[in-house]
Write a protein that holds these residues in place. Structure first.
Motif, short mmCIF file in Angstrom:
data_model
loop_
_atom_site.label_atom_id
_atom_site.label_comp_id
_atom_site.label_asym_id
_atom_site.label_seq_id
_atom_site.Cartn_x
_atom_site.Cartn_y
_atom_site.Cartn_z
N LYS A 44 -2.88 -0.25 6.39
CA LYS A 44 -3.43 -1.61 6.21
C LYS A 44 -2.62 -2.67 6.96
O LYS A 44 -3.18 -3.44 7.72
CB LYS A 44 -3.53 -1.95 4.72
N ASP A 76 -0.18 5.64 -1.75
CA ASP A 76 -0.97 6.05 -0.60
C ASP A 76 -0.08 6.68 0.47
O ASP A 76 1.12 6.44 0.51
CB ASP A 76 -1.70 4.85 0.00
N THR A 80 0.82 -1.21 0.00
CA THR A 80 0.00 0.00 0.00
C THR A 80 0.86 1.26 0.00
O THR A 80 0.56 2.22 -0.69
CB THR A 80 -0.94 0.00 1.22
#
Length: 171
Positions: free
Chosen positions: A81, A59, A15
Motif C-alpha cells: 500500500k 499482511d 499494513t
C-alpha cells in the motif's frame, strides 16, 4: 546500550507489522552508491538477521526484484500500500536472511550500526566517529562479527550452501 528483544517494526501505513525476535547478526551502515540510489539517502542501515527470527504480524509484503552492484540482484520486501521498503533478501543467502531496514523499527535508535561499509563512496559530509569500525569496501566476517553471530552463521551455513547449490542446478 542493551536492547531487550523482541522489538517491533513496520511500514508507514501500518499494513505491514513485524517482530524481530532476537538481536541481529550484524548491523551495517552501508555507504555504497547502490544503497544511496535505492534509498535516496546518504546511506542505509541494515540489520542482518535469519529470516526465521523475524515474525510477520499481519499482511505480507510484496517482493520486488531489484538490480544490485553484484549483478545478482536482490529482492526488496515492500508494503503493497505505502511501498515502504522493509527488508531485502540478497542473492548470497536468498530468503534465509533478511536485511531489515533499521528505520522501519518502531524504535530504530535501539539498534545502532556495528560497522560502516563501503566508505570509499560515502558522502564527504558524513563524519564517522573514530571509535566506529569502518571499511572502505567490505570486511572479513571473522574480524568483525561477534562470536554469537559467527556461531549462528555456522548453523545457517548448510542451508545457505544448499540454497546456492540449487541455484547452480537451475543454471
Amino acid at each position: 546500550m542493551t536492547t531487550t528483544f523482541p522489538i517491533e517494526g513496520g511500514c508507514d501505513c501500518g499494513t505491514i507489522r513485524y517482530l524481530m525476535t532476537t538481536k541481529p547478526l550484524i548491523v551495517h551502515c552501508c555507504h555504497c552508491r547502490w544503497c544511496q540510489r535505492e534509498t535516496g539517502s546518504a546511506f542505509v542501515l541494515n540489520a542482518a538477521i535469519e529470516s526465521d527470527r523475524v515474525e510477520n504480524l499481519g499482511d505480507s509484503p510484496v517482493i520486488i526484484d531489484t538490480p544490485s552492484d553484484s549483478g545478482m540482484g536482490q529482492k526488496v520486501a515492500r508494503c503493497p500500500k505505502c511501498y515502504v521498503a522493509l527488508w531485502s533478501h540478497y542473492a548470497g543467502s536468498g530468503g534465509l536472511t533478511k536485511y531489515v531496514r533499521v528505520g522501519t523499527l518502531d524504535q530504530p535508535d535501539l539498534i545502532p550500526p556495528d560497522v560502516h561499509i563501503f566508505t570509499s563512496s560515502k558522502q564527504p559530509w558524513v563524519v564517522i566517529p573514530d571509535s566506529m569500525m569502518s571499511f572502505e569496501e567490505y570486511y572479513d566476517l571473522r574480524q568483525v562479527w561477534r562470536r554469537e553471530s559467527l556461531d549462528r552463521l555456522t548453523i545457517l551455513k548448510p542451508k545457505i550452501d544448499a540454497y546456492r547449490n540449487s541455484l547452480n542446478k537451475e543454471s
